[in-house]
Design an enzyme around this catalytic site. Sequence first.
Site, PDB file in Angstrom:
ATOM      1  N   ALA A 257       0.742  -1.401  -0.128  1.00  5.58           N
ATOM      2  CA  ALA A 257       0.163   0.033  -0.031  1.00  5.58           C
ATOM      3  C   ALA A 257       0.981   1.307   0.006  1.00  5.58           C
ATOM      4  O   ALA A 257       1.696   1.287   0.683  1.00  5.58           O
ATOM      5  CB  ALA A 257      -0.767   0.070   1.231  1.00  5.58           C
ATOM      6  N   ASP A 258       0.544   2.085  -0.783  1.00  6.71           N
ATOM      7  CA  ASP A 258       0.971   3.669  -0.733  1.00  6.71           C
ATOM      8  C   ASP A 258       0.410   4.415   0.316  1.00  6.71           C
ATOM      9  O   ASP A 258       1.036   5.263   1.032  1.00  6.71           O
ATOM     10  CB  ASP A 258       1.005   4.271  -2.055  1.00  6.71           C
ATOM     11  N   ARG A 259      -0.953   4.057   0.723  1.00  7.87           N
ATOM     12  CA  ARG A 259      -1.615   4.738   1.701  1.00  7.87           C
ATOM     13  C   ARG A 259      -2.801   3.980   2.218  1.00  7.87           C
ATOM     14  O   ARG A 259      -3.446   3.497   1.290  1.00  7.87           O
ATOM     15  CB  ARG A 259      -2.057   6.110   1.286  1.00  7.87           C
ATOM     16  N   ALA A 267      -4.823   3.149  -1.028  1.00  9.21           N
ATOM     17  CA  ALA A 267      -4.422   3.235  -2.309  1.00  9.21           C
ATOM     18  C   ALA A 267      -2.900   2.437  -2.623  1.00  9.21           C
ATOM     19  O   ALA A 267      -2.252   2.319  -1.962  1.00  9.21           O
ATOM     20  CB  ALA A 267      -3.886   4.942  -2.440  1.00  9.21           C
TER      21      ALA A 267
END
Length: 388
Positions: A257-259, A267
Amino acid sequence: MSALEAIKYSRGKLEVLDQLRLPHEHHYDEVSTSEEAFDCIKTMRVRGAPAIAIVAALAASVELHNGSCTATSPEEAIKYIDGRLDYLYESRPTAVDLGNAVKLLKKTVRDVKTEGLTDAEAKEAIIKAFIEASEEILAKDLKTNKSIGAFGAKWLQEQYKITDDSKITVITHCNTGSLATSGHGTALGIIRTLRDEGLLRHAYCTETRPYNQGSRLTAFELVHEGIPSTLITDSMAAALFRLRKAEENIAAVIVGADRVVRNGDTANKIGTYQLAVLAKHHGIKFMVAAPTTSIDVDTLTGDEIEIEQRKREELTQISGAVINADGSIDTSKSVRVAIADQRIGVWNPGFDVTPNEYIDAIVTEKGTVVKGEDGRFHFEDLMPERFQ
């Protein structure tokens, strides 16, 4: 730990593996300024949320160590450092680890006790604190990744009661291994741990168009590690689940995950959302592996996440090493070719958002979070200090 290193660091010197040259060539770029780090991140020579944050922090440290700050007072030094960090943040605003690193480092320099020091001594104390905090980000990441691997493997074992006769197959997307972190990896770290504990039958990795992080990087890591693995295109996942789920005991999709935001919306690299939908349809667990630094409790839902738009050429052109007539690869020669009509319109978001309803578990270095009876991920139980 894998011998692969995306980042080589000693105080005053930072080298970053150029991942655009993989899998055929190993080349390290020396990164000694914030501008060089910005370019390294923006051009995706380094990628992966943890690695991006580490490179940004260490590049600023190298810059400071080598005397870039000409401030004559502690206030000016902090202002200079803030400017460097704000600039680096713009290289990849989607990656929450980078934002968290920026916040941490800004707080670090403001917390330095400068009473009784001359301006020159105060400036040096601020720079020293910044460098030490940046180095701690690097050291902490490896420990974090190994914990994620252990918690993820444990959760899957609890779900499936895995034995020698019922080892599981998993699928992963993009690259979340040693090349995306300081080592071991997040989602790929779980796969490594499954293999090490004798629980893994096979791993599939997606090509991950349009930048091919799966075929260029994850496939390379899996082969390097000797993990039984197969590469598929992004569009083959549904067929794989339908035709081979029972035969190969496909148990989980594991992604990074990036966020991750407050409600669990996640995201990640474009193509993650479709895998989550397919996994739910086929009764396959969908797991997100991310350090708690990637959890953004200030953003309530995925609708608020800024999605980076990438260059059109990533879809219409491709580069690669030349294959000679005898089948050998000539790493000294690279060609760029057109794979689409160059006049076609292109929509190229770098990321998508997977709604929390499609996610079964979010694995962090502090433990695995699943939804409560109310259908929510309760991160406050894992890190109450972030909710005060």
